[in-house]
Design a protein around this motif. Structure first.
Motif, PDB file in Angstrom:
ATOM      1  N   ILE A  96       0.836  -1.208   0.000  1.00  0.00           N
ATOM      2  CA  ILE A  96       0.000   0.000   0.000  1.00  0.00           C
ATOM      3  C   ILE A  96       0.862   1.245   0.000  1.00  0.00           C
ATOM      4  O   ILE A  96       0.699   2.145  -0.844  1.00  0.00           O
ATOM      5  CB  ILE A  96      -0.947  -0.006   1.226  1.00  0.00           C
ATOM      6  N   PHE A  97       1.809   1.329   0.957  1.00  0.00           N
ATOM      7  CA  PHE A  97       2.565   2.593   0.986  1.00  0.00           C
ATOM      8  C   PHE A  97       3.615   2.668  -0.130  1.00  0.00           C
ATOM      9  O   PHE A  97       4.044   3.762  -0.478  1.00  0.00           O
ATOM     10  CB  PHE A  97       3.161   2.872   2.372  1.00  0.00           C
ATOM     11  N   THR A  98       3.998   1.536  -0.705  1.00  0.00           N
ATOM     12  CA  THR A  98       4.911   1.601  -1.855  1.00  0.00           C
ATOM     13  C   THR A  98       4.198   2.146  -3.092  1.00  0.00           C
ATOM     14  O   THR A  98       4.706   3.052  -3.764  1.00  0.00           O
ATOM     15  CB  THR A  98       5.483   0.203  -2.149  1.00  0.00           C
ATOM     16  N   VAL A  99       3.027   1.615  -3.375  1.00  0.00           N
ATOM     17  CA  VAL A  99       2.281   2.063  -4.561  1.00  0.00           C
ATOM     18  C   VAL A  99       1.800   3.496  -4.379  1.00  0.00           C
ATOM     19  O   VAL A  99       2.037   4.369  -5.243  1.00  0.00           O
ATOM     20  CB  VAL A  99       1.085   1.121  -4.827  1.00  0.00           C
ATOM     21  N   LEU A 100       1.126   3.769  -3.242  1.00  0.00           N
ATOM     22  CA  LEU A 100       0.599   5.108  -3.001  1.00  0.00           C
ATOM     23  C   LEU A 100       1.728   6.136  -2.916  1.00  0.00           C
ATOM     24  O   LEU A 100       1.637   7.230  -3.491  1.00  0.00           O
ATOM     25  CB  LEU A 100      -0.221   5.111  -1.699  1.00  0.00           C
ATOM     26  N   LEU A 126       2.335   9.392  -5.477  1.00  0.00           N
ATOM     27  CA  LEU A 126       2.336  10.757  -4.951  1.00  0.00           C
ATOM     28  C   LEU A 126       3.694  11.426  -5.156  1.00  0.00           C
ATOM     29  O   LEU A 126       3.772  12.620  -5.501  1.00  0.00           O
ATOM     30  CB  LEU A 126       1.975  10.737  -3.455  1.00  0.00           C
ATOM     31  N   CYS A 127       4.749  10.683  -4.936  1.00  0.00           N
ATOM     32  CA  CYS A 127       6.099  11.245  -5.111  1.00  0.00           C
ATOM     33  C   CYS A 127       6.333  11.646  -6.559  1.00  0.00           C
ATOM     34  O   CYS A 127       6.922  12.702  -6.827  1.00  0.00           O
ATOM     35  CB  CYS A 127       7.153  10.237  -4.669  1.00  0.00           C
ATOM     36  N   LEU A 128       5.887  10.822  -7.494  1.00  0.00           N
ATOM     37  CA  LEU A 128       6.076  11.165  -8.906  1.00  0.00           C
ATOM     38  C   LEU A 128       5.289  12.418  -9.283  1.00  0.00           C
ATOM     39  O   LEU A 128       5.794  13.275 -10.016  1.00  0.00           O
ATOM     40  CB  LEU A 128       5.636   9.987  -9.786  1.00  0.00           C
ATOM     41  N   ILE A 129       4.070  12.536  -8.761  1.00  0.00           N
ATOM     42  CA  ILE A 129       3.251  13.712  -9.085  1.00  0.00           C
ATOM     43  C   ILE A 129       3.898  14.986  -8.541  1.00  0.00           C
ATOM     44  O   ILE A 129       4.092  15.972  -9.272  1.00  0.00           O
ATOM     45  CB  ILE A 129       1.824  13.546  -8.508  1.00  0.00           C
ATOM     46  N   PRO A 158       6.842  12.206   5.041  1.00  0.00           N
ATOM     47  CA  PRO A 158       8.162  12.848   5.241  1.00  0.00           C
ATOM     48  C   PRO A 158       9.100  12.742   4.041  1.00  0.00           C
ATOM     49  O   PRO A 158      10.108  13.441   4.003  1.00  0.00           O
ATOM     50  CB  PRO A 158       8.734  12.086   6.452  1.00  0.00           C
ATOM     51  N   VAL A 159       8.788  11.898   3.073  1.00  0.00           N
ATOM     52  CA  VAL A 159       9.718  11.698   1.952  1.00  0.00           C
ATOM     53  C   VAL A 159       9.026  11.918   0.605  1.00  0.00           C
ATOM     54  O   VAL A 159       9.377  11.287  -0.394  1.00  0.00           O
ATOM     55  CB  VAL A 159      10.332  10.281   2.005  1.00  0.00           C
ATOM     56  N   LEU A 160       8.084  12.837   0.564  1.00  0.00           N
ATOM     57  CA  LEU A 160       7.311  13.020  -0.655  1.00  0.00           C
ATOM     58  C   LEU A 160       8.158  13.524  -1.829  1.00  0.00           C
ATOM     59  O   LEU A 160       7.896  13.197  -2.980  1.00  0.00           O
ATOM     60  CB  LEU A 160       6.153  13.992  -0.395  1.00  0.00           C
ATOM     61  N   ILE A 161       9.153  14.373  -1.542  1.00  0.00           N
ATOM     62  CA  ILE A 161      10.020  14.878  -2.611  1.00  0.00           C
ATOM     63  C   ILE A 161      11.464  14.625  -2.231  1.00  0.00           C
ATOM     64  O   ILE A 161      11.949  15.154  -1.233  1.00  0.00           O
ATOM     65  CB  ILE A 161       9.789  16.380  -2.862  1.00  0.00           C
ATOM     66  N   GLY A 182      10.663   6.648 -10.705  1.00  0.00           N
ATOM     67  CA  GLY A 182       9.662   5.784 -10.080  1.00  0.00           C
ATOM     68  C   GLY A 182      10.288   4.541  -9.479  1.00  0.00           C
ATOM     69  O   GLY A 182       9.890   4.091  -8.400  1.00  0.00           O
ATOM     70  N   LEU A 183      11.271   3.989 -10.185  1.00  0.00           N
ATOM     71  CA  LEU A 183      11.970   2.815  -9.648  1.00  0.00           C
ATOM     72  C   LEU A 183      12.758   3.180  -8.391  1.00  0.00           C
ATOM     73  O   LEU A 183      12.767   2.425  -7.413  1.00  0.00           O
ATOM     74  CB  LEU A 183      12.913   2.232 -10.701  1.00  0.00           C
ATOM     75  N   PHE A 184      13.403   4.343  -8.404  1.00  0.00           N
ATOM     76  CA  PHE A 184      14.131   4.791  -7.210  1.00  0.00           C
ATOM     77  C   PHE A 184      13.177   4.919  -6.017  1.00  0.00           C
ATOM     78  O   PHE A 184      13.462   4.437  -4.919  1.00  0.00           O
ATOM     79  CB  PHE A 184      14.798   6.143  -7.472  1.00  0.00           C
ATOM     80  N   TYR A 185      12.057   5.586  -6.251  1.00  0.00           N
ATOM     81  CA  TYR A 185      11.082   5.764  -5.169  1.00  0.00           C
ATOM     82  C   TYR A 185      10.514   4.412  -4.727  1.00  0.00           C
ATOM     83  O   TYR A 185      10.378   4.142  -3.526  1.00  0.00           O
ATOM     84  CB  TYR A 185       9.947   6.684  -5.627  1.00  0.00           C
ATOM     85  N   GLY A 186      10.170   3.579  -5.700  1.00  0.00           N
ATOM     86  CA  GLY A 186       9.581   2.285  -5.358  1.00  0.00           C
ATOM     87  C   GLY A 186      10.518   1.414  -4.522  1.00  0.00           C
ATOM     88  O   GLY A 186      10.095   0.821  -3.524  1.00  0.00           O
TER      89      GLY A 186
END
Length: 293
Positions: free
Chosen positions: A78-82, A86-89, A146-149, A199-203
């Protein structure tokens, strides 16, 4: 045009090098899976082998002994996908704003973002902000907000946006398009390699998250997968030490090594299937986004 003998030799050397390199990459993974399916006594006696010496699923039974692992999987997915979405947006929105040359204060804002890559408030102020003032303790959003951007990812994406010709955005503005329309209809479709890379980095960052759970999560249903796995391994090590100290249950061997391998398989398995789908964008995004400073 005929291929010269020299070119054939280079091709042959390249294929051999890639074949050997692939073997070095694949063999450790095979050892990992094989050891996780072996009996602990066989691993201790013969070491790690390519094929299970004595087939056993006991290490997996230890890990999947209750529903905790499934809850951790659900929470992590859940928190990986969500979080990735959000981080990409938000990252793309900020990167686009800082790439527009007509934005007056873009350099000042970019400096503030860069400053956070060098310095931060420290662990205690961050803890007070997140736990006390934002009230995110025992909340799944503590993994995301805390890590959105991420500043590094933002600058990587901004550099990619800078390479897109300004004439595209200018033509759209002449036709009456605003910045939001230009970003989501023109810029982002051209930035798929960079978005896939980031996206891969964030994921991967979200999937491997464990430290946040140690600070802010007490509810067992909200444990991340990596934190739960680490907790299970600690309990296995503790059982092994107690067994050795007390000298009891001599015939019972705690699956220390096989459990470590099994946890690696469990945690790596799902995320490794994502990579082939974005591989063609991944390398291109890294190279193109890193050219411009």
């Amino acid at each position: 045009m005929k291929t010269s003998l020299e070119n054939k030799a280079i091709d042959l050397f390249s294929y051999l090098f890639m074949a050997i390199f692939s073997i070095f990459c694949i063999v450790p993974f095979i050892l990992l899976i094989s050891s996780s399916l072996s009996d602990e006594k066989a691993v201790q006696a013969t070491g790690f082998v390519l094929f299970p010496k004595e087939f056993s699923l006991f290490a997996y039974k230890v890990i999947f002994q209750d529903n905790a692992i499934f809850n951790a999987y659900k929470t992590t997915i859940i928190f990986t996908v969500l979080g990735t979405v959000l981080c990409l947006i938000l990252t793309s929105a900020m990167a686009y704003a800082l790439s527009v040359k007509t934005f007056t204060h873009r350099n000042k804002i970019a400096f503030f973002v860069y400053f956070t890559m060098l310095f931060n408030g420290g662990l205690i102020p961050s803890y007070l902000l997140i736990a006390k003032y934002l009230g995110l303790r025992d909340n799944i959003l503590v993994y995301i907000l805390p890590v959105l951007i991420n500043p590094f990812n933002m600058f990587l994406l901004r550099n990619f946006f800078k390479q897109i010709p300004d004439s595209l955005a200018e033509s759209a503005k002449i036709d009456g398009a605003n910045d939001i329309y230009i970003l989501y209809k023109i810029i982002l479709p051209l930035a798929k390699p960079a978005l896939a890379t980031i996206g891969l980095f964030y994921g991967l960052g979200f999937w491997n998250e464990w430290f946040t759970a140690t600070l802010y999560i007490d509810n067992k249903d909200l444990y991340s997968l990596q934190y739960l796995i680490m907790k299970v391994l600690r309990e296995v090590d503790f059982m092994n030490q107690m067994n050795e100290m007390q000298g009891v249950m001599a015939n019972y061997v705690v699956p220390t090594n096989t459990a470590r391998m099994a946890t690696a398989v469990v945690t790596v398995g799902p995320i490794i299937f994502v990579y082939p789908f974005i591989q063609k964008y991944f390398v291109k995004g890294l190279v193109v986004g890193a050219v411009k400073g």
